[in-house]
Design an enzyme around this catalytic site. Structure first.
Site, PDB file in Angstrom:
ATOM      1  N   SER A 125       9.055   7.837  -7.939  1.00 20.50           N
ATOM      2  CA  SER A 125       9.654   7.275  -6.728  1.00 20.50           C
ATOM      3  C   SER A 125      11.172   7.400  -6.787  1.00 20.50           C
ATOM      4  CB  SER A 125       9.273   5.786  -6.658  1.00 20.50           C
ATOM      5  OG  SER A 125      10.067   5.124  -5.721  1.00 20.50           O
ATOM      6  N   TYR A 150       8.281  -2.997 -10.735  1.00 23.39           N
ATOM      7  CA  TYR A 150       7.571  -1.814 -10.217  1.00 23.39           C
ATOM      8  C   TYR A 150       8.365  -0.546 -10.539  1.00 23.39           C
ATOM      9  CZ  TYR A 150       6.477   1.802  -6.795  1.00 23.39           C
ATOM     10  OH  TYR A 150       6.195   3.010  -6.202  1.00 23.39           O
ATOM     11  N   LYS A 154       7.847   3.001 -13.175  1.00 24.67           N
ATOM     12  CA  LYS A 154       8.005   4.423 -12.836  1.00 24.67           C
ATOM     13  C   LYS A 154       8.934   5.098 -13.844  1.00 24.67           C
ATOM     14  CE  LYS A 154       5.360   4.466  -9.225  1.00 24.67           C
ATOM     15  NZ  LYS A 154       4.025   5.038  -9.385  1.00 24.67           N
ATOM     16  N   TYR A 178       9.054  10.476  -4.819  1.00 18.95           N
ATOM     17  CA  TYR A 178       8.881  10.374  -3.366  1.00 18.95           C
ATOM     18  C   TYR A 178       9.989   9.521  -2.771  1.00 18.95           C
ATOM     19  CZ  TYR A 178       3.944  10.943  -4.907  1.00 18.95           C
ATOM     20  OH  TYR A 178       2.775  11.315  -5.508  1.00 18.95           O
ATOM     21  N   ASN A 199       5.385  -5.194   3.920  1.00 14.05           N
ATOM     22  CA  ASN A 199       6.753  -5.276   3.401  1.00 14.05           C
ATOM     23  C   ASN A 199       7.585  -4.114   3.904  1.00 14.05           C
ATOM     24  OD1 ASN A 199       6.378  -7.520   1.602  1.00 14.05           O
ATOM     25  ND2 ASN A 199       5.111  -6.132   0.373  1.00 14.05           N
ATOM     26  N   ASN A 200       6.923  -2.981   4.104  1.00 14.13           N
ATOM     27  CA  ASN A 200       7.652  -1.760   4.447  1.00 14.13           C
ATOM     28  C   ASN A 200       7.852  -1.649   5.961  1.00 14.13           C
ATOM     29  OD1 ASN A 200       5.812  -0.519   1.797  1.00 14.13           O
ATOM     30  ND2 ASN A 200       8.029  -0.585   1.745  1.00 14.13           N
TER      31      ASN A 200
HETATM   32  P1  NAD Z   1      -2.077   2.989  -2.503  1.00 11.17           P
HETATM   33  O1  NAD Z   1      -2.115   1.605  -2.996  1.00 11.17           O
HETATM   34  O2  NAD Z   1      -2.526   3.263  -1.109  1.00 11.17           O
HETATM   35  O3  NAD Z   1      -2.915   3.942  -3.481  1.00 11.17           O
HETATM   36  C1  NAD Z   1      -3.014   3.705  -4.868  1.00 11.17           C
HETATM   37  C2  NAD Z   1      -4.484   3.739  -5.224  1.00 11.17           C
HETATM   38  O4  NAD Z   1      -4.622   3.508  -6.634  1.00 11.17           O
HETATM   39  C3  NAD Z   1      -5.301   2.652  -4.527  1.00 11.17           C
HETATM   40  O5  NAD Z   1      -6.400   3.262  -3.873  1.00 11.17           O
HETATM   41  C4  NAD Z   1      -5.764   1.709  -5.644  1.00 11.17           C
HETATM   42  O6  NAD Z   1      -7.036   1.167  -5.384  1.00 11.17           O
HETATM   43  C5  NAD Z   1      -5.741   2.645  -6.842  1.00 11.17           C
HETATM   44  N1  NAD Z   1      -5.547   1.998  -8.147  1.00 11.17           N
HETATM   45  C6  NAD Z   1      -4.564   1.127  -8.518  1.00 11.17           C
HETATM   46  N2  NAD Z   1      -4.698   0.800  -9.809  1.00 11.17           N
HETATM   47  C7  NAD Z   1      -5.765   1.496 -10.290  1.00 11.17           C
HETATM   48  C8  NAD Z   1      -6.403   1.573 -11.560  1.00 11.17           C
HETATM   49  N3  NAD Z   1      -5.975   0.874 -12.612  1.00 11.17           N
HETATM   50  N4  NAD Z   1      -7.489   2.374 -11.681  1.00 11.17           N
HETATM   51  C9  NAD Z   1      -7.958   3.084 -10.624  1.00 11.17           C
HETATM   52  N5  NAD Z   1      -7.388   3.050  -9.412  1.00 11.17           N
HETATM   53  C10 NAD Z   1      -6.304   2.253  -9.242  1.00 11.17           C
HETATM   54  O7  NAD Z   1      -0.593   3.529  -2.707  1.00 11.17           O
HETATM   55  P2  NAD Z   1       0.090   4.876  -2.203  1.00 11.17           P
HETATM   56  O8  NAD Z   1       1.127   4.509  -1.212  1.00 11.17           O
HETATM   57  O9  NAD Z   1      -0.918   5.879  -1.858  1.00 11.17           O
HETATM   58  O10 NAD Z   1       0.850   5.290  -3.534  1.00 11.17           O
HETATM   59  C11 NAD Z   1       0.310   6.205  -4.461  1.00 11.17           C
HETATM   60  C12 NAD Z   1       1.260   6.337  -5.636  1.00 11.17           C
HETATM   61  O11 NAD Z   1       2.532   6.768  -5.159  1.00 11.17           O
HETATM   62  C13 NAD Z   1       1.499   5.027  -6.392  1.00 11.17           C
HETATM   63  O12 NAD Z   1       1.607   5.318  -7.769  1.00 11.17           O
HETATM   64  C14 NAD Z   1       2.837   4.563  -5.841  1.00 11.17           C
HETATM   65  O13 NAD Z   1       3.526   3.757  -6.749  1.00 11.17           O
HETATM   66  C15 NAD Z   1       3.546   5.882  -5.621  1.00 11.17           C
HETATM   67  N6  NAD Z   1       4.608   5.787  -4.615  1.00 11.17           N
HETATM   68  C16 NAD Z   1       4.318   5.287  -3.370  1.00 11.17           C
HETATM   69  C17 NAD Z   1       5.339   5.169  -2.440  1.00 11.17           C
HETATM   70  C18 NAD Z   1       5.052   4.598  -1.064  1.00 11.17           C
HETATM   71  O14 NAD Z   1       5.991   4.232  -0.372  1.00 11.17           O
HETATM   72  N7  NAD Z   1       3.804   4.512  -0.618  1.00 11.17           N
HETATM   73  C19 NAD Z   1       6.643   5.558  -2.755  1.00 11.17           C
HETATM   74  C20 NAD Z   1       6.895   6.091  -4.022  1.00 11.17           C
HETATM   75  C21 NAD Z   1       5.858   6.191  -4.952  1.00 11.17           C
HETATM   76  C1  UD1 Z   2      10.741  -0.257  -0.688  1.00 11.07           C
HETATM   77  C2  UD1 Z   2      10.924  -0.705  -2.103  1.00 11.07           C
HETATM   78  C3  UD1 Z   2      10.883   0.523  -3.014  1.00 11.07           C
HETATM   79  C4  UD1 Z   2       9.587   1.288  -2.816  1.00 11.07           C
HETATM   80  C5  UD1 Z   2       9.454   1.647  -1.338  1.00 11.07           C
HETATM   81  C6  UD1 Z   2       8.160   2.326  -1.027  1.00 11.07           C
HETATM   82  C7  UD1 Z   2      12.203  -2.786  -2.013  1.00 11.07           C
HETATM   83  C8  UD1 Z   2      13.501  -3.426  -2.306  1.00 11.07           C
HETATM   84  N1  UD1 Z   2      12.156  -1.453  -2.225  1.00 11.07           N
HETATM   85  O1  UD1 Z   2      11.760   0.658  -0.399  1.00 11.07           O
HETATM   86  O2  UD1 Z   2      11.029   0.158  -4.359  1.00 11.07           O
HETATM   87  O3  UD1 Z   2       9.583   2.470  -3.592  1.00 11.07           O
HETATM   88  O4  UD1 Z   2       9.525   0.446  -0.551  1.00 11.07           O
HETATM   89  O5  UD1 Z   2       7.066   1.469  -1.187  1.00 11.07           O
HETATM   90  O6  UD1 Z   2      11.250  -3.437  -1.613  1.00 11.07           O
HETATM   91  N2  UD1 Z   2      13.417  -3.127   6.702  1.00 11.07           N
HETATM   92  C9  UD1 Z   2      13.677  -4.016   7.744  1.00 11.07           C
HETATM   93  N3  UD1 Z   2      12.686  -4.862   8.139  1.00 11.07           N
HETATM   94  C10 UD1 Z   2      11.447  -4.866   7.564  1.00 11.07           C
HETATM   95  C11 UD1 Z   2      11.177  -3.953   6.505  1.00 11.07           C
HETATM   96  C12 UD1 Z   2      12.200  -3.108   6.095  1.00 11.07           C
HETATM   97  O7  UD1 Z   2      14.781  -4.036   8.283  1.00 11.07           O
HETATM   98  O8  UD1 Z   2      10.584  -5.676   7.952  1.00 11.07           O
HETATM   99  C13 UD1 Z   2      14.476  -2.179   6.288  1.00 11.07           C
HETATM  100  C14 UD1 Z   2      14.906  -2.310   4.837  1.00 11.07           C
HETATM  101  O9  UD1 Z   2      15.955  -3.210   4.695  1.00 11.07           O
HETATM  102  C15 UD1 Z   2      15.306  -0.848   4.514  1.00 11.07           C
HETATM  103  C16 UD1 Z   2      14.384  -0.008   5.399  1.00 11.07           C
HETATM  104  O10 UD1 Z   2      13.931  -0.885   6.425  1.00 11.07           O
HETATM  105  O11 UD1 Z   2      16.636  -0.618   4.913  1.00 11.07           O
HETATM  106  C17 UD1 Z   2      13.183   0.548   4.654  1.00 11.07           C
HETATM  107  O12 UD1 Z   2      12.507  -0.509   3.983  1.00 11.07           O
HETATM  108  P1  UD1 Z   2      11.105  -0.285   3.237  1.00 11.07           P
HETATM  109  O13 UD1 Z   2      10.168   0.396   4.154  1.00 11.07           O
HETATM  110  O14 UD1 Z   2      10.688  -1.592   2.656  1.00 11.07           O
HETATM  111  O15 UD1 Z   2      11.446   0.757   2.086  1.00 11.07           O
HETATM  112  P2  UD1 Z   2      12.560   0.691   0.915  1.00 11.07           P
HETATM  113  O16 UD1 Z   2      13.396  -0.511   0.998  1.00 11.07           O
HETATM  114  O17 UD1 Z   2      13.267   1.999   0.916  1.00 11.07           O
END
Ligand code: NAD
Ligand code: UD1
Length: 338
Positions: A125, A150, A154, A178, A199-200
Protein backbone atom coordinates in the site's frame (compact mmCIF):
# COMPACT_ATOMS: atom_id res chain seq x y z
CA UNK A 1 2.77 -19.97 -16.01
CA UNK A 2 -0.86 -20.94 -15.69
CA UNK A 3 -2.11 -21.78 -12.19
CA UNK A 4 -2.32 -18.77 -9.90
CA UNK A 5 -3.17 -19.15 -6.22
CA UNK A 6 -5.15 -16.08 -5.14
CA UNK A 7 -5.41 -15.63 -1.38
CA UNK A 8 -8.20 -13.23 -0.38
CA UNK A 9 -9.70 -13.92 -3.81
CA UNK A 10 -13.33 -13.33 -2.82
CA UNK A 11 -12.48 -9.84 -1.49
CA UNK A 12 -12.82 -6.53 -3.32
CA UNK A 13 -9.53 -6.38 -5.22
CA UNK A 14 -9.07 -10.16 -5.27
CA UNK A 15 -12.39 -10.85 -7.01
CA UNK A 16 -11.68 -8.29 -9.75
CA UNK A 17 -8.22 -9.76 -10.23
CA UNK A 18 -9.64 -13.28 -10.51
CA UNK A 19 -11.93 -12.06 -13.33
CA UNK A 20 -9.02 -10.44 -15.18
CA UNK A 21 -6.82 -13.50 -14.68
CA UNK A 22 -9.51 -15.64 -16.31
CA UNK A 23 -9.89 -13.10 -19.14
CA UNK A 24 -6.14 -13.36 -19.71
CA UNK A 25 -6.21 -17.17 -19.88
CA UNK A 26 -4.89 -18.02 -16.40
CA UNK A 27 -6.36 -20.57 -14.04
CA UNK A 28 -6.94 -18.92 -10.65
CA UNK A 29 -7.47 -20.94 -7.46
CA UNK A 30 -9.00 -18.99 -4.58
CA UNK A 31 -8.25 -19.28 -0.89
CA UNK A 32 -10.26 -17.14 1.55
CA UNK A 33 -11.60 -17.51 5.09
CA UNK A 34 -14.60 -15.26 4.22
CA UNK A 35 -13.87 -13.03 7.21
CA UNK A 36 -14.52 -9.96 5.05
CA UNK A 37 -16.23 -11.32 1.94
CA UNK A 38 -19.09 -13.56 0.90
CA UNK A 39 -19.26 -16.97 -0.70
CA UNK A 40 -21.80 -15.60 -3.24
CA UNK A 41 -18.92 -13.71 -4.89
CA UNK A 42 -17.99 -17.04 -6.50
CA UNK A 43 -21.39 -17.20 -8.26
CA UNK A 44 -20.93 -13.64 -9.42
CA UNK A 45 -17.48 -14.44 -10.83
CA UNK A 46 -19.07 -17.38 -12.65
CA UNK A 47 -21.81 -15.17 -14.10
CA UNK A 48 -19.19 -12.74 -15.40
CA UNK A 49 -16.67 -15.26 -16.74
CA UNK A 50 -18.55 -18.54 -17.16
CA UNK A 51 -15.87 -20.22 -15.02
CA UNK A 52 -16.40 -22.13 -11.79
CA UNK A 53 -13.28 -21.11 -9.91
CA UNK A 54 -11.81 -23.64 -7.51
CA UNK A 55 -12.23 -22.40 -3.94
CA UNK A 56 -10.75 -23.37 -0.56
CA UNK A 57 -12.30 -21.86 2.55
CA UNK A 58 -9.44 -21.66 4.99
CA UNK A 59 -7.39 -19.36 7.17
CA UNK A 60 -3.94 -18.62 5.73
CA UNK A 61 -2.45 -18.30 9.23
CA UNK A 62 -3.17 -22.02 9.79
CA UNK A 63 -0.22 -23.92 8.34
CA UNK A 64 -1.82 -27.38 8.24
CA UNK A 65 -5.05 -26.23 6.58
CA UNK A 66 -3.18 -24.12 4.06
CA UNK A 67 -0.73 -26.95 3.28
CA UNK A 68 -3.58 -29.01 1.80
CA UNK A 69 -3.79 -26.53 -1.09
CA UNK A 70 -0.09 -26.88 -1.84
CA UNK A 71 -0.42 -30.67 -1.70
CA UNK A 72 -3.44 -30.71 -4.05
CA UNK A 73 -2.58 -28.05 -6.59
CA UNK A 74 0.27 -27.35 -8.96
CA UNK A 75 0.87 -23.65 -8.32
CA UNK A 76 2.98 -21.43 -10.56
CA UNK A 77 2.56 -18.14 -8.67
CA UNK A 78 0.72 -16.72 -5.67
CA UNK A 79 -1.06 -13.37 -5.41
CA UNK A 80 -1.39 -12.66 -1.70
CA UNK A 81 -4.37 -10.37 -1.04
CA UNK A 82 -5.54 -12.01 2.19
CA UNK A 83 -5.30 -9.58 5.08
CA UNK A 84 -7.22 -7.27 7.35
CA UNK A 85 -7.32 -3.67 6.17
CA UNK A 86 -9.28 -1.38 8.53
CA UNK A 87 -6.90 1.30 9.77
CA UNK A 88 -9.00 2.31 12.80
CA UNK A 89 -9.55 -1.29 13.88
CA UNK A 90 -5.80 -1.96 13.59
CA UNK A 91 -5.18 0.77 16.19
CA UNK A 92 -7.69 -0.87 18.55
CA UNK A 93 -6.60 -4.48 17.90
CA UNK A 94 -2.93 -4.36 16.90
CA UNK A 95 -2.20 -7.99 17.81
CA UNK A 96 -5.01 -9.22 15.58
CA UNK A 97 -3.51 -7.29 12.66
CA UNK A 98 0.07 -8.42 13.26
CA UNK A 99 -1.05 -12.00 13.78
CA UNK A 100 -3.34 -12.18 10.76
CA UNK A 101 -1.36 -10.13 8.24
CA UNK A 102 2.24 -10.87 9.18
CA UNK A 103 1.36 -14.39 10.36
CA UNK A 104 -0.31 -15.40 7.10
CA UNK A 105 2.58 -14.04 5.03
CA UNK A 106 5.10 -16.11 7.01
CA UNK A 107 3.00 -19.27 6.70
CA UNK A 108 2.68 -18.62 2.97
CA UNK A 109 6.43 -18.18 2.45
CA UNK A 110 7.19 -21.35 4.43
CA UNK A 111 4.79 -23.31 2.24
CA UNK A 112 6.14 -21.75 -0.94
CA UNK A 113 9.61 -22.81 0.14
CA UNK A 114 8.56 -26.36 1.02
CA UNK A 115 6.65 -26.88 -2.25
CA UNK A 116 9.08 -24.92 -4.40
CA UNK A 117 6.56 -22.30 -5.53
CA UNK A 118 8.88 -19.46 -6.46
CA UNK A 119 6.76 -16.46 -7.41
CA UNK A 120 4.69 -14.19 -5.20
CA UNK A 121 2.90 -10.88 -5.70
CA UNK A 122 2.08 -9.01 -2.49
CA UNK A 123 -0.67 -6.42 -1.90
CA UNK A 124 1.22 -3.56 -0.35
CA UNK A 125 0.00 0.00 0.00
CA UNK A 126 1.00 3.63 -0.49
CA UNK A 127 0.68 3.78 3.29
CA UNK A 128 4.24 2.33 3.52
CA UNK A 129 5.57 5.76 2.50
CA UNK A 130 4.19 7.38 5.66
CA UNK A 131 4.29 11.15 5.20
CA UNK A 132 6.98 11.91 2.61
CA UNK A 133 8.37 15.43 2.13
CA UNK A 134 7.28 15.69 -1.50
CA UNK A 135 4.81 14.40 -4.07
CA UNK A 136 4.52 12.35 -6.24
CA UNK A 137 5.64 9.26 -4.32
CA UNK A 138 8.43 7.25 -5.95
CA UNK A 139 9.34 3.62 -5.23
CA UNK A 140 12.81 4.68 -4.06
CA UNK A 141 11.35 6.79 -1.21
CA UNK A 142 12.14 5.56 2.29
CA UNK A 143 9.83 2.92 3.72
CA UNK A 144 10.42 3.18 7.42
CA UNK A 145 7.39 4.29 9.32
CA UNK A 146 3.63 4.05 8.87
CA UNK A 147 1.08 5.94 10.94
CA UNK A 148 -0.85 2.89 12.20
CA UNK A 149 -0.44 -0.88 12.88
CA UNK A 150 -2.13 -1.79 9.56
CA UNK A 151 0.52 0.17 7.68
CA UNK A 152 3.26 -1.33 9.85
CA UNK A 153 2.14 -4.84 8.82
CA UNK A 154 2.61 -3.83 5.17
CA UNK A 155 6.14 -2.53 5.88
CA UNK A 156 7.01 -5.67 7.84
CA UNK A 157 5.72 -8.04 5.16
CA UNK A 158 7.62 -6.15 2.47
CA UNK A 159 10.82 -6.57 4.53
CA UNK A 160 10.13 -10.25 5.22
CA UNK A 161 9.61 -10.90 1.50
CA UNK A 162 12.80 -9.01 0.65
CA UNK A 163 14.87 -10.90 3.22
CA UNK A 164 13.38 -14.24 2.13
CA UNK A 165 13.94 -13.78 -1.62
CA UNK A 166 17.46 -12.42 -1.16
CA UNK A 167 18.70 -15.70 0.36
CA UNK A 168 16.44 -18.24 -1.37
CA UNK A 169 17.75 -18.44 -4.90
CA UNK A 170 15.17 -18.30 -7.65
CA UNK A 171 12.37 -17.02 -5.36
CA UNK A 172 10.88 -13.71 -6.51
CA UNK A 173 8.55 -11.20 -4.86
CA UNK A 174 6.72 -8.33 -6.54
CA UNK A 175 5.52 -5.74 -4.02
CA UNK A 176 2.62 -3.75 -5.45
CA UNK A 177 1.92 -0.51 -3.60
CA UNK A 178 -1.68 0.38 -4.31
CA UNK A 179 -2.91 3.94 -4.11
CA UNK A 180 -6.69 4.39 -3.54
CA UNK A 181 -8.77 1.73 -5.31
CA UNK A 182 -12.37 2.66 -6.16
CA UNK A 183 -14.88 1.66 -8.85
CA UNK A 184 -16.25 -1.76 -9.63
CA UNK A 185 -16.66 -4.24 -12.46
CA UNK A 186 -18.85 -2.86 -15.29
CA UNK A 187 -21.46 -5.57 -14.66
CA UNK A 188 -22.17 -4.23 -11.16
CA UNK A 189 -21.93 -7.83 -9.91
CA UNK A 190 -18.77 -7.41 -7.83
CA UNK A 191 -17.51 -4.38 -5.95
CA UNK A 192 -16.51 -3.04 -2.56
CA UNK A 193 -18.70 -4.02 0.40
CA UNK A 194 -17.60 -2.25 3.55
CA UNK A 195 -18.83 -3.65 6.86
CA UNK A 196 -20.77 -1.06 8.89
CA UNK A 197 -20.27 2.65 8.29
CA UNK A 198 -17.58 3.10 5.64
CA UNK A 199 -14.26 4.70 6.57
CA UNK A 200 -13.15 5.33 3.02
CA UNK A 201 -14.40 8.16 0.88
CA UNK A 202 -16.01 6.50 -2.15
CA UNK A 203 -18.16 3.95 -0.29
CA UNK A 204 -19.25 6.77 2.02
CA UNK A 205 -20.29 8.87 -1.00
CA UNK A 206 -22.26 5.99 -2.58
CA UNK A 207 -24.09 5.38 0.70
CA UNK A 208 -25.03 9.06 0.87
CA UNK A 209 -26.18 8.81 -2.76
CA UNK A 210 -28.45 5.86 -1.99
CA UNK A 211 -29.85 7.56 1.12
CA UNK A 212 -28.33 5.31 3.80
CA UNK A 213 -26.25 8.18 5.14
CA UNK A 214 -27.47 11.75 5.34
CA UNK A 215 -24.41 13.71 4.24
CA UNK A 216 -20.68 13.37 3.66
CA UNK A 217 -18.34 14.74 6.28
CA UNK A 218 -15.38 16.33 4.51
CA UNK A 219 -12.41 15.96 6.84
CA UNK A 220 -10.83 19.42 6.73
CA UNK A 221 -10.63 22.16 4.09
CA UNK A 222 -7.51 23.87 5.36
CA UNK A 223 -4.85 21.65 3.78
CA UNK A 224 -2.35 23.17 1.41
CA UNK A 225 -4.10 21.76 -1.67
CA UNK A 226 -6.09 23.01 -4.66
CA UNK A 227 -9.27 23.61 -2.60
CA UNK A 228 -8.05 22.84 0.93
CA UNK A 229 -9.38 19.25 0.99
CA UNK A 230 -7.23 16.10 1.00
CA UNK A 231 -5.80 14.88 -2.31
CA UNK A 232 -5.49 11.20 -3.26
CA UNK A 233 -4.70 9.06 -6.29
CA UNK A 234 -7.93 7.16 -7.02
CA UNK A 235 -7.40 4.12 -9.24
CA UNK A 236 -10.15 2.04 -10.85
CA UNK A 237 -10.12 -1.45 -9.33
CA UNK A 238 -10.14 -3.06 -12.80
CA UNK A 239 -6.98 -1.13 -13.72
CA UNK A 240 -5.48 -2.30 -10.44
CA UNK A 241 -6.47 -5.90 -11.23
CA UNK A 242 -4.82 -5.59 -14.65
CA UNK A 243 -1.66 -4.41 -12.91
CA UNK A 244 -1.45 -7.84 -11.28
CA UNK A 245 -1.93 -9.63 -14.58
CA UNK A 246 0.83 -7.48 -16.14
CA UNK A 247 3.13 -8.24 -13.18
CA UNK A 248 2.95 -12.00 -13.76
CA UNK A 249 4.93 -11.63 -17.01
CA UNK A 250 7.76 -10.02 -15.02
CA UNK A 251 8.53 -13.35 -13.33
CA UNK A 252 10.35 -14.49 -16.47
CA UNK A 253 13.07 -11.91 -15.58
CA UNK A 254 15.86 -12.44 -13.10
CA UNK A 255 15.44 -10.56 -9.79
CA UNK A 256 14.81 -11.26 -6.10
CA UNK A 257 12.27 -8.57 -5.24
CA UNK A 258 10.93 -5.41 -6.83
CA UNK A 259 8.35 -2.79 -5.82
CA UNK A 260 5.91 -0.93 -8.06
CA UNK A 261 3.46 1.88 -7.41
CA UNK A 262 0.04 1.15 -8.88
CA UNK A 263 -1.68 4.50 -9.24
CA UNK A 264 -2.81 6.89 -11.95
CA UNK A 265 -0.18 9.52 -11.22
CA UNK A 266 -2.95 12.11 -10.74
CA UNK A 267 -4.25 13.65 -7.53
CA UNK A 268 -7.94 14.38 -6.95
CA UNK A 269 -9.26 16.37 -3.98
CA UNK A 270 -12.27 15.30 -1.88
CA UNK A 271 -14.41 18.06 -3.38
CA UNK A 272 -13.22 17.23 -6.89
CA UNK A 273 -14.30 13.63 -6.34
CA UNK A 274 -17.68 14.78 -5.01
CA UNK A 275 -18.13 16.99 -8.09
CA UNK A 276 -17.10 14.17 -10.43
CA UNK A 277 -19.59 11.82 -8.75
CA UNK A 278 -22.39 14.38 -9.06
CA UNK A 279 -21.58 14.98 -12.74
CA UNK A 280 -21.16 11.29 -13.61
CA UNK A 281 -24.39 10.16 -11.97
CA UNK A 282 -26.51 13.28 -11.83
CA UNK A 283 -27.00 12.90 -8.06
CA UNK A 284 -26.41 15.63 -5.49
CA UNK A 285 -24.11 14.71 -2.60
CA UNK A 286 -24.77 16.92 0.43
CA UNK A 287 -21.66 17.51 2.53
CA UNK A 288 -20.42 19.40 5.58
CA UNK A 289 -16.86 20.46 6.28
CA UNK A 290 -15.73 19.04 9.63
CA UNK A 291 -12.42 18.73 11.52
CA UNK A 292 -9.42 17.02 9.94
CA UNK A 293 -9.29 13.25 10.55
CA UNK A 294 -6.33 12.41 12.80
CA UNK A 295 -3.58 10.57 10.93
CA UNK A 296 -4.55 11.90 7.48
CA UNK A 297 -1.92 13.37 5.22
CA UNK A 298 -2.66 16.29 2.86
CA UNK A 299 -1.58 14.86 -0.49
CA UNK A 300 -0.78 11.40 -1.80
CA UNK A 301 -0.30 10.44 -5.41
CA UNK A 302 1.94 8.09 -7.30
CA UNK A 303 4.65 8.43 -9.80
CA UNK A 304 3.64 5.37 -11.82
CA UNK A 305 6.37 5.51 -14.50
CA UNK A 306 8.25 2.45 -13.23
CA UNK A 307 5.24 0.14 -13.71
CA UNK A 308 4.62 1.64 -17.15
CA UNK A 309 8.23 1.16 -18.27
CA UNK A 310 8.80 -2.28 -16.75
CA UNK A 311 5.37 -3.91 -16.95
CA UNK A 312 3.87 -2.04 -19.90
CA UNK A 313 0.97 -1.22 -17.61
CA UNK A 314 -0.88 2.05 -17.17
CA UNK A 315 -4.40 3.01 -16.17
CA UNK A 316 -7.24 3.18 -18.71
CA UNK A 317 -10.16 4.41 -16.65
CA UNK A 318 -10.71 8.01 -15.55
CA UNK A 319 -12.37 9.44 -12.47
CA UNK A 320 -15.80 9.66 -14.17
CA UNK A 321 -15.64 5.93 -15.04
CA UNK A 322 -14.76 5.22 -11.40
CA UNK A 323 -17.74 7.24 -10.15
CA UNK A 324 -20.18 5.62 -12.58
CA UNK A 325 -19.01 2.10 -11.76
CA UNK A 326 -18.99 2.62 -7.98
CA UNK A 327 -22.53 3.92 -8.17
CA UNK A 328 -23.67 1.12 -10.50
CA UNK A 329 -22.47 -1.48 -7.97
CA UNK A 330 -24.08 0.30 -5.01
CA UNK A 331 -27.32 0.83 -6.90
CA UNK A 332 -27.55 -2.80 -8.08
CA UNK A 333 -26.72 -4.13 -4.61
CA UNK A 334 -28.40 -1.74 -2.15
CA UNK A 335 -28.12 -4.31 0.65
CA UNK A 336 -24.87 -5.85 -0.50
CA UNK A 337 -24.08 -9.07 -2.36
CA UNK A 338 -26.72 -11.71 -1.56
P1 NAD B 1 -10.95 -7.23 1.30
O1 NAD B 1 -11.16 -7.25 2.75
O2 NAD B 1 -12.12 -7.00 0.41
O3 NAD B 1 -10.25 -8.60 0.83
C1 NAD B 1 -9.35 -9.30 1.65
C2 NAD B 1 -9.82 -10.74 1.70
O4 NAD B 1 -8.92 -11.50 2.52
C3 NAD B 1 -11.21 -10.91 2.31
O5 NAD B 1 -12.01 -11.65 1.42
C4 NAD B 1 -10.98 -11.67 3.63
O6 NAD B 1 -12.05 -12.53 3.92
C5 NAD B 1 -9.68 -12.40 3.32
N1 NAD B 1 -8.86 -12.74 4.49
C6 NAD B 1 -8.43 -11.91 5.49
N2 NAD B 1 -7.66 -12.59 6.35
C7 NAD B 1 -7.56 -13.86 5.88
C8 NAD B 1 -6.89 -15.04 6.33
N3 NAD B 1 -6.16 -15.05 7.45
N4 NAD B 1 -7.03 -16.17 5.61
C9 NAD B 1 -7.78 -16.20 4.48
N5 NAD B 1 -8.42 -15.12 4.01
C10 NAD B 1 -8.32 -13.96 4.70
O7 NAD B 1 -9.81 -6.16 0.99
P2 NAD B 1 -9.30 -5.58 -0.40
O8 NAD B 1 -9.66 -4.14 -0.45
O9 NAD B 1 -9.67 -6.46 -1.51
O10 NAD B 1 -7.73 -5.64 -0.14
C11 NAD B 1 -6.94 -6.72 -0.58
C12 NAD B 1 -5.51 -6.50 -0.12
O11 NAD B 1 -5.04 -5.26 -0.64
C13 NAD B 1 -5.35 -6.41 1.40
O12 NAD B 1 -4.13 -7.04 1.76
C14 NAD B 1 -5.27 -4.92 1.65
O13 NAD B 1 -4.55 -4.61 2.81
C15 NAD B 1 -4.53 -4.45 0.41
N6 NAD B 1 -4.79 -3.03 0.11
C16 NAD B 1 -6.08 -2.59 -0.01
C17 NAD B 1 -6.31 -1.25 -0.26
C18 NAD B 1 -7.73 -0.73 -0.38
O14 NAD B 1 -7.92 0.48 -0.30
N7 NAD B 1 -8.74 -1.56 -0.57
C19 NAD B 1 -5.25 -0.35 -0.40
C20 NAD B 1 -3.94 -0.84 -0.30
C21 NAD B 1 -3.73 -2.20 -0.03
C1 UD1 C 1 -7.08 5.23 4.12
C2 UD1 C 1 -6.10 4.78 5.16
C3 UD1 C 1 -4.93 4.09 4.46
C4 UD1 C 1 -5.43 2.93 3.62
C5 UD1 C 1 -6.47 3.46 2.63
C6 UD1 C 1 -7.09 2.37 1.82
C7 UD1 C 1 -6.36 6.31 7.05
C8 UD1 C 1 -5.73 7.40 7.83
N1 UD1 C 1 -5.68 5.92 5.95
O1 UD1 C 1 -6.40 6.07 3.23
O2 UD1 C 1 -3.98 3.63 5.39
O3 UD1 C 1 -4.36 2.33 2.90
O4 UD1 C 1 -7.52 4.12 3.36
O5 UD1 C 1 -7.88 1.52 2.59
O6 UD1 C 1 -7.41 5.80 7.41
N2 UD1 C 1 -12.46 11.60 3.57
C9 UD1 C 1 -13.48 12.49 3.91
N3 UD1 C 1 -14.63 11.99 4.44
C10 UD1 C 1 -14.83 10.65 4.63
C11 UD1 C 1 -13.80 9.74 4.27
C12 UD1 C 1 -12.62 10.26 3.75
O7 UD1 C 1 -13.33 13.70 3.76
O8 UD1 C 1 -15.90 10.25 5.13
C13 UD1 C 1 -11.22 12.14 2.96
C14 UD1 C 1 -9.96 11.83 3.75
O9 UD1 C 1 -9.68 12.83 4.67
C15 UD1 C 1 -8.91 11.75 2.60
C16 UD1 C 1 -9.71 11.23 1.41
O10 UD1 C 1 -11.08 11.50 1.71
O11 UD1 C 1 -8.44 13.04 2.30
C17 UD1 C 1 -9.54 9.74 1.17
O12 UD1 C 1 -9.81 9.03 2.38
P1 UD1 C 1 -9.87 7.43 2.43
O13 UD1 C 1 -10.77 6.94 1.36
O14 UD1 C 1 -10.18 7.04 3.83
O15 UD1 C 1 -8.40 6.98 2.03
P2 UD1 C 1 -6.97 7.38 2.67
O16 UD1 C 1 -7.10 8.36 3.75
O17 UD1 C 1 -6.08 7.75 1.54
Amino acid sequence: MKNILVTGGTGYIGSHTVVELINAGYNPIIVDNLSNSKIQVLDRIKTITGVDVKFYKLDCTKYDEFEEVFKNEKIDAVIHFAGLKAVGESCQKPLLYYENNVGSAIVLLNLMKKYDVKNVIFSSSATVYGEPKSVPFYEYFEVNHATNPYGETKIMIERIMQDFTKVNKGFKAILLRYFNPIGAHKSGLIGEEPVGIPNNLMPYITQVAIGKLEYLRVFGNDYDTVDGTGVRDYIHVVDLALGHVASLAKFSNDFSWIAYNLGTGKGTSVLELVNAFEKANNIKIPYKIVERRPGDIAISYANADKAKKDLGWSTKYNIIDCCKDSWNFQNKNPDGIK
